[in-house]
Design an enzyme around this catalytic site. Structure first.
Site, PDB file in Angstrom:
ATOM      1  N   ASP A 219       6.676   1.800   1.712  1.00  0.00           N
ATOM      2  CA  ASP A 219       5.858   0.696   1.218  1.00  0.00           C
ATOM      3  C   ASP A 219       6.597  -0.628   1.501  1.00  0.00           C
ATOM      4  O   ASP A 219       7.811  -0.741   1.291  1.00  0.00           O
ATOM      5  CB  ASP A 219       5.603   0.847  -0.282  1.00  0.00           C
ATOM      6  CG  ASP A 219       4.619  -0.206  -0.772  1.00  0.00           C
ATOM      7  OD1 ASP A 219       3.430  -0.054  -0.465  1.00  0.00           O
ATOM      8  OD2 ASP A 219       5.071  -1.150  -1.446  1.00  0.00           O
ATOM      9  N   ILE A 220       5.854  -1.617   2.018  1.00  0.00           N
ATOM     10  CA  ILE A 220       6.444  -2.932   2.319  1.00  0.00           C
ATOM     11  C   ILE A 220       6.653  -3.673   1.000  1.00  0.00           C
ATOM     12  O   ILE A 220       5.709  -3.839   0.197  1.00  0.00           O
ATOM     13  CB  ILE A 220       5.527  -3.748   3.256  1.00  0.00           C
ATOM     14  CG1 ILE A 220       5.288  -2.970   4.573  1.00  0.00           C
ATOM     15  CG2 ILE A 220       6.120  -5.117   3.546  1.00  0.00           C
ATOM     16  CD1 ILE A 220       4.290  -3.607   5.481  1.00  0.00           C
TER      17      ILE A 220
ATOM     18  N   GLU B 219      -0.427  -1.621   2.514  1.00  0.00           N
ATOM     19  CA  GLU B 219       0.865  -1.789   3.185  1.00  0.00           C
ATOM     20  C   GLU B 219       1.708  -0.518   3.079  1.00  0.00           C
ATOM     21  O   GLU B 219       2.915  -0.545   3.311  1.00  0.00           O
ATOM     22  CB  GLU B 219       1.615  -2.972   2.568  1.00  0.00           C
ATOM     23  CG  GLU B 219       2.119  -2.761   1.149  1.00  0.00           C
ATOM     24  CD  GLU B 219       1.049  -2.986   0.093  1.00  0.00           C
ATOM     25  OE1 GLU B 219       1.389  -2.994  -1.097  1.00  0.00           O
ATOM     26  OE2 GLU B 219      -0.142  -3.166   0.449  1.00  0.00           O
TER      27      GLU B 219
END
Length: 615
Positions: A486-487, A530
């Site tokens: 996950d960003i 994301e």
């Protein structure tokens, strides 16, 4: 003077009677048929029979035949030896189917010899190893001795006796066995020929004719006594069972053969014939296990009934549609019926038949088999001729239609060429269209599996791929690893730089992840927003953590440039690795990786955490 003359005449009469009544062995002795003897049912022992003078009945000029008598019978006759030397003639019981015969030879009230024979005794236990029932007598020179026999048989007491000089008997028996062997072997060869013809033609009447010929040959062998010698020497009493069984089998084989050759139409007679034949066949399944005192009379009395039904039915068919095969079958049935009548007369003692009556059986059986073979061959030839005529008629009809067919074929060929040309054109167009459609379908399939923004696989593909890899892990017992990425603080990127920059960041992260996947089976998919997920088959936790860490470092050191703006981001990763045992809930496997990712984000971000979560 008159009295001495009368006494002398009476003495000469008695001497002449004795010379006729009793066998006398003279210098030219070869063989003597013993047709004059006495018999009784009352004696209990041989000595009792020798000394008892009353209650004896005399038989003259015919073989002894007491019919279907079940009591043991005692037989007595005297033998006079006029030679000046001792001799040892052979006493032959010319019925090899007697159960038991005990021969006692007395001379001057002394027992000279005692012989036991019969088909209750094995061939190896007989004094003379022969299929015939034989005993050797020892006759002193110039003597009159007495022979007493006790005979027991469960299938008729027919006791023809012959006294033989040994060399003459051997010569006679050798010639007789040679003739019988050749005749029986010829019947076997006819049976095999019919069965071979059935194998080639598949015509059932050949099979039935072969079975009848074979059973008649075996039946003749048993009537001659060869069954106990060659077929079952250790169980000679089977002769008493096999002869009725063979008679019934032969009779049953005539029924389907008659239907094959005559092809009778449905009628009441045919219906009753079928019922009688079925009852007869069912009785054979159980009757042979009963004593011969029941089985033998049943087979002798029931078999002619079935044969008579076949005869009447065949005769009606011959009257309606005369043919040579039916005529041959009628003769064969009548000859077999004559043998059945002869056996009834012989076994039940209805008439004193001579010793040469076995030749009558041979003649009838041979005539029956020849007629059967002729009938089935004639039927085969007639069927072949009918087929040839039908084929010739068909050829003639086809020849008449050939001209019309040729014209039609020419028109059809012209039309077919035109149709083929049109079909080829349409087929080519269809193939081109199908290829284009396949290309479009392939493109659509790729679009359905790929995420349009990031260029990696989408969530739909991931769900299918996850189930496949879970099954592979359970089947091969290899570890499956999953990385959830996950960003970090992606919402701030969108808020600070705009959604276009956010999209560029997502593409950059997806490219970095793909660069770190080296194996064909490793897959990356956009899980949502994301968030990305990586599937690593056959990869332990250490390897998965190492790959996740390399991806994290590459993202951290990478800078995304969009419209002169530089953006740096980091990622958090959760790793789950296990050998799968339960594939019913794929969400559980994903949930463990998601828990590790959540822990990483809650405890500082920009790090890799593996499941189970550290405490």
């Amino acid at each position: 003077m008159t009295s001495p003359k009368a006494l002398f005449s009476l003495f000469m009469l008695l001497c002449s009677f004795c010379s006729v009544a009793n066998p006398v062995i003279s210098e030219n002795f070869k063989s003597i048929k013993i047709d004059t003897l006495s018999y009784s049912f009352t004696p209990t022992t041989a000595n009792n029979a020798y000394h008892e003078v009353s209650d004896w009945q005399t038989v003259s000029d015919k073989p002894l035949n007491l019919g279907f008598e079940q009591r043991p019978v005692w037989v007595k006759f005297t033998v006079k030896n006029t030679l000046n030397n001792n001799i040892s003639p052979i006493l032959s019981l010319d019925n090899p189917l007697l159960n038991e015969a005990q021969i006692f030879h007395f001379y001057n009230s002394a027992l000279l010899s005692h012989t036991q024979t019969g088909d209750n005794f094995k061939l190896s236990s007989r004094l003379i190893k022969s299929e015939s029932l034989l005993a050797t007598l020892r006759l002193p020179a110039n003597s009159i001795s007495t022979v007493i026999m006790k005979v027991n048989n469960s299938a008729g007491l027919r006791i023809p006796l012959t006294l033989w000089q040994p060399d003459a008997y051997l010569a006679h028996k050798g010639k007789l066995n040679l003739i019988y062997g050749l005749l029986i072997g010829f019947l076997f060869s006819l049976a095999i020929s019919c069965l071979v013809l059935y194998g080639f033609s598949r015509k059932l009447y050949f099979a039935y004719a072969g079975i009848i010929t074979l059973t008649l040959g075996v039946l003749l062998a048993y009537l001659c006594g060869f069954g106990a010698r060659y077929f079952h020497p250790n169980s000679p009493s089977l002769q008493q069972v096999m002869i009725p069984v063979l008679l019934m089998l032969t009779t049953l084989a005539f029924v389907p053969l008659q239907k094959q050759l005559c092809q009778p139409k449905a009628s009441k007679l045919l219906k009753w014939q079928t019922i009688v034949a079925n009852i007869y066949a069912i009785s054979l399944l159980f009757m042979w296990a009963l004593p011969s005192t029941v089985f033998t009379p049943f087979s002798l009395l029931a078999s002619p009934i079935v044969i008579v039904y076949c005869l009447v039915s065949a005769y009606i068919c011959q009257q309606n549609a005369p043919s040579k095969p039916i005529q041959a079958l009628l003769i064969a049935l009548m000859l077999f019926l004559l043998v059945m009548v002869y056996l009834i007369i012989a076994v039940f003692g209805l008439y004193p038949l001579g010793r040469s009556s076995l030749a009558f059986v041979f003649i009838c059986f041979f005539g029956s088999t020849f007629c059967l073979c002729y009938g089935v061959m004639k039927r085969f030839i007639l069927e072949r001729d009918e087929q040839v005529i039908a084929q010739q008629t068909l050829i003639a009809e086809n020849a008449v239609q050939d001209t019309l067919l040729n014209e039609r074929l020419a028109l059809q060929a012209q039309t077919q060429k035109e149709l083929e040309s049109l079909v080829d054109e349409r087929t080519f167009e269809l193939q081109v269209t199908l290829r284009e459609l396949e290309d479009k379908n392939r493109e659509l399939e790729l679009l359905n599996m790929e995420d349009a923004l990031s260029g990696v696989k989408n969530r739909r593909f991931f769900d299918k791929k996850l189930v496949m890899e879970l099954r592979r892990s359970r089947r091969e017992q290899t570890p499956l690893s999953m990385i959830m990425l996950d960003i970090d603080r992606f919402k701030r990127v969108n808020d600070d730089y705009g959604h276009l920059t956010g999209d560029q960041v997502i593409r950059a992260v997806a490219d970095i992840i793909k660069q770190h996947l080296k194996r064909p089976l490793d897959e990356v998919a956009r899980y949502g927003g994301e968030e990305f997920v990586v599937l690593l088959p056959n990869t332990p936790k250490e390897g998965a953590v190492d790959i996740a860490e390399k991806i994290r470092q590459a993202v951290e050191s990478n800078t995304v440039n969009v419209a002169g703006t530089s953006v740096k981001v980091t990622i958090s990763a959760g790793v789950n690795s296990a050998v799968v045992n339960d594939i019913s809930n794929p969400e559980l496997f994903t949930d463990d990786a998601d828990k590790a990712l959540y822990f990483a984000k809650q405890h500082g971000r920009n790090q890799v955490i593996s499941f189970p979560i550290p405490q």
